[in-house]
Design a protein around this motif. Structure first.
Motif, mmCIF file in Angstrom:
data_model
loop_
_atom_site.group_PDB
_atom_site.id
_atom_site.type_symbol
_atom_site.label_atom_id
_atom_site.label_comp_id
_atom_site.label_asym_id
_atom_site.label_seq_id
_atom_site.Cartn_x
_atom_site.Cartn_y
_atom_site.Cartn_z
ATOM 1 N N LEU A 90 0.856 -1.190 0.000
ATOM 2 C CA LEU A 90 0.000 0.000 0.000
ATOM 3 C C LEU A 90 0.890 1.238 0.000
ATOM 4 O O LEU A 90 1.866 1.304 0.750
ATOM 5 C CB LEU A 90 -0.875 0.022 1.258
ATOM 6 N N ASP B 133 -2.759 2.998 -6.414
ATOM 7 C CA ASP B 133 -3.290 1.626 -6.454
ATOM 8 C C ASP B 133 -2.332 0.683 -5.721
ATOM 9 O O ASP B 133 -1.120 0.810 -5.866
ATOM 10 C CB ASP B 133 -3.415 1.154 -7.910
ATOM 11 N N PRO B 134 -2.890 -0.235 -4.937
ATOM 12 C CA PRO B 134 -2.017 -1.216 -4.277
ATOM 13 C C PRO B 134 -1.252 -2.030 -5.312
ATOM 14 O O PRO B 134 -1.727 -2.235 -6.427
ATOM 15 C CB PRO B 134 -2.995 -2.118 -3.511
ATOM 16 N N TYR C 6 0.373 -5.729 -6.181
ATOM 17 C CA TYR C 6 0.193 -7.128 -5.750
ATOM 18 C C TYR C 6 1.362 -7.989 -6.180
ATOM 19 O O TYR C 6 1.923 -7.802 -7.257
ATOM 20 C CB TYR C 6 -1.098 -7.713 -6.355
ATOM 21 N N GLU D 43 -8.644 -8.162 -5.339
ATOM 22 C CA GLU D 43 -8.423 -6.727 -5.561
ATOM 23 C C GLU D 43 -9.613 -5.907 -5.082
ATOM 24 O O GLU D 43 -9.461 -4.897 -4.400
ATOM 25 C CB GLU D 43 -8.213 -6.459 -7.054
ATOM 26 N N GLY D 44 -10.814 -6.384 -5.443
ATOM 27 C CA GLY D 44 -12.034 -5.683 -5.033
ATOM 28 C C GLY D 44 -12.126 -5.594 -3.523
ATOM 29 O O GLY D 44 -12.428 -4.533 -2.955
ATOM 30 N N LEU E 51 -9.671 -3.051 -2.103
ATOM 31 C CA LEU E 51 -10.098 -1.657 -2.310
ATOM 32 C C LEU E 51 -11.219 -1.278 -1.336
ATOM 33 O O LEU E 51 -11.219 -0.193 -0.765
ATOM 34 C CB LEU E 51 -10.545 -1.446 -3.762
ATOM 35 N N ARG E 52 -12.165 -2.199 -1.157
ATOM 36 C CA ARG E 52 -13.263 -1.910 -0.209
ATOM 37 C C ARG E 52 -12.713 -1.720 1.200
ATOM 38 O O ARG E 52 -13.156 -0.859 1.934
ATOM 39 C CB ARG E 52 -14.299 -3.042 -0.236
ATOM 40 N N ILE F 30 -9.783 -0.615 1.984
ATOM 41 C CA ILE F 30 -9.063 0.660 2.050
ATOM 42 C C ILE F 30 -10.051 1.821 2.195
ATOM 43 O O ILE F 30 -9.859 2.726 2.995
ATOM 44 C CB ILE F 30 -8.202 0.859 0.777
ATOM 45 N N ASN F 31 -11.142 1.750 1.417
ATOM 46 C CA ASN F 31 -12.083 2.867 1.386
ATOM 47 C C ASN F 31 -13.132 2.792 2.484
ATOM 48 O O ASN F 31 -13.834 3.758 2.738
ATOM 49 C CB ASN F 31 -12.779 2.937 0.019
ATOM 50 N N VAL G 103 -6.818 -4.909 5.633
ATOM 51 C CA VAL G 103 -6.584 -5.308 4.244
ATOM 52 C C VAL G 103 -6.206 -6.788 4.185
ATOM 53 O O VAL G 103 -6.679 -7.540 3.338
ATOM 54 C CB VAL G 103 -5.481 -4.424 3.607
#
Ligand code: ZN
Ligand code: ZN
Length: 549
Positions: free
Chosen positions: A477, A488-489, A491, A505-506, A509-510, A512-513, A524
């Motif tokens: 991150l 963007d992270p 991987y 990935e989805g 992101l969720r 993180i946000n 995460v």
């Protein structure tokens, strides 16, 4: 006269650090002295072997000897009962941290020296040869070697006399009335020890669940000779290379059947050489080289092979894969397994036997023919040993829990006043007073991973097992100075199915946000694992790193 307090009095203790509660890697410690100043001897120092499925990348496993390292200044020596890997295979690995003299009879000493040489330790380790039936005094321990019979040359029990009583440590044994090579069991000495009074017997439990007797090497010779004489085509026999009497039996059977013996596999050559150098196998035929054998008629060849346990790199597994340079077997040929299936090896052995069968090779085993006897005492032999030695305390070792508890119950049936089951790390006081567990020492398994030693619980050894099972996801991150994710992270995936990429990935992101409180990295990590598990049914190792810009 005033009695000194217990804490200052001498005690005699037994501490197994390997081999009690599991098969293999025997390490037995005997301590004498007051609790804060005990002196120690070690009887046997062995290994067990890893498997790709359970311990990826690890071939050799040995006991955790931390306790002995901590007491190194009070460690008087390592005494070896015999040369099986589970009894002497760890000396070369553990000696650098123990650095004490090692004592063994000639054949065991010869094999140990070979191992030390391979480890670059020859010249540094003092290997002192004790003659058969010899005596040895180390501090308060006066020891006597007693010749027994087993499935290797020179198996010894050790009688250990101390000011608080005598222990008989049996090592591995059976009662073979005709072992073919070497002396028969020295029952006169065992009986004499019994007459003198034995405090405790620490004894082999391997076959404590098996009724009757283990049988004699001489009977195997008769049976195997008859069997091989009837066979046509090429014959391969596999057995443990260390069973020198069995090697001689196979050579005898070959000669009777008009076949030349061909040794296949490194340890076959090594064992025959060691036995010859120490005065055994005088009549063993000069073996024919593998290449030469290619020119012999099929009916005149007998291959004596390593690999009876399905070890993937041993000779027989190669032959079964049709991957051996000089030895090819096919239709009309026979492989005889003059061995037993060691628990845990079933799958590997059966896989190899299936490959042989697919080549058209007949496979004969101890399930369908009398081609093997065990090297360990069945119950009639255990009963005989208890009648000879008559100990006050029975301490079963060398077995899994089910073997050791059956052995303890059996000892009680045989009127032994006390039978105590201890597992690795239990410190058992044998005297004074009734035997009881008084302390616990660190124990466990140490892996030889390449050239490094690593405890089985250490993070990276565990991680390697998990990696084999479910792979790895690394997530980086990128944060600003306020801890906000600003890119963007990144991987890094190893051994992860593609189906997981998007959902992971989805989820990341969720996470993180999202408004979830707490540690961002941990949120995460958990989100990625959950997402992977939801699809795959397995949880990979996930590591999250942050980079601040
Ligand atoms: Zn053993
Ligand atoms: Zn053994």
């Amino acid at each position: 006269m005033a009695q000194s307090s217990t804490s200052n009095s001498n005690e005699l203790v037994f501490l197994p650090l390997g081999g009690s509660g599991e098969i293999g890697m025997n390490l037995n410690c005997y301590g004498f002295g007051p609790p804060d100043a005990r002196q120690w001897i070690v009887v046997d120092c062995g290994v067990t072997f890893g498997r790709e499925t359970s311990t990826p990348g690890v071939d050799v496993i040995m006991p955790d000897a931390r306790f002995l390292e901590e007491h190194r200044s009070d460690l008087l020596g390592i005494v070896l009962t015999h040369a099986h890997e589970d009894h002497h295979g760890a000396v070369a690995h553990l000696w650098p941290s123990l650095r004490c003299p090692v004592y063994a009879t000639p054949f065991t000493a010869r094999l140990l020296r070979g191992k030390l040489e391979e480890a670059g330790l020859d010249g540094r380790v003092k290997v002192k040869v004790v003659p058969l039936g010899g005596k040895l005094k180390l501090g308060p321990f006066e020891m006597e070697f007693i010749t027994l019979t087993h499935s290797i040359l020179e198996p010894n029990a050790i009688a250990i006399r101390t000011p608080l009583g005598m222990i008989v440590h049996t090592g591995d044994w059976k009662i073979d009335p005709d072992p073919l090579i070497g002396e028969a069991t020295d029952d006169a000495t065992l009986r004499a020890l019994g007459d003198q009074g034995v405090l405790a017997m620490v004894c082999d439990s391997t076959n404590a669940l098996i009724e009757g007797e283990s049988g004699s090497e001489a009977d195997v010779r008769t049976s195997l000779t008859k069997l091989i004489k009837e066979l046509k085509g090429r014959v391969a026999v596999t057995c443990f290379a260390s069973n020198i009497a069995r090697l001689e039996t196979v050579a005898h059977a070959a000669r009777t059947a008009g076949r030349e013996v061909v040794l296949v596999g490194r340890s076959m050559h090594k064992m025959v050489e060691a036995a010859r150098e120490t005065g055994y196998l005088k009549d063993f035929p000069q073996a024919v080289e593998e290449e030469e054998a290619l020119h012999l008629p099929a009916d005149n060849v007998l291959y004596l092979c390593t690999g009876s346990q399905g070890e993937s790199r041993a000779a027989l597994a190669r032959i079964a894969r049709d991957d051996h340079r000089h030895v090819k077997l096919g239709k009309g040929d026979t492989v005889v397994f003059s061995s037993r299936v060691i628990p845990g090896n079933e799958l590997y052995i059966h896989e190899m036997q299936n490959k042989l069968a697919a080549l058209g090779v007949a496979v004969l085993t101890d399930e369908d023919h009398f081609v093997h006897v065990s090297g360990h005492p069945a119950r009639d032999e255990l009963a005989q040993m208890y009648r000879w030695v008559r100990p006050q305390i029975a301490v079963p070792v060398h077995g899994e829990m089910r073997h050791m508890t059956a052995h303890a119950r059996f000892a009680e049936e045989l009127q032994v006043p006390q039978a105590v089951v201890v597992t690795n790390g239990d410190m058992l006081r044998l005297a004074p007073g009734r035997a009881e567990i008084i302390d616990e020492a660190p124990s466990g398994r140490v892996f030889l991973d390449g050239r490094l030693m690593v405890h089985e619980d250490e993070g990276y050894a565990r991680a390697r097992r998990s990696l084999g099972y479910a792979g790895f996801i690394g997530i980086t991150l990128v944060l600003d100075t306020k801890g906000r994710v600003v890119a963007d992270p990144v991987y890094h995936l190893e051994g992860i199915p593609e189906d997981l990429f998007e959902p992971v990935e989805g989820a990341v992101l969720r996470a993180i946000n999202g408004k979830k409180r707490g540690d961002l990295e941990e949120n995460v990590r958990i989100a990625a694992r959950k997402a992977a598990h939801a699809i795959w049914g397995k949880k990979p190792i996930v590591r999250v790193e942050t980079v601040e810009i």
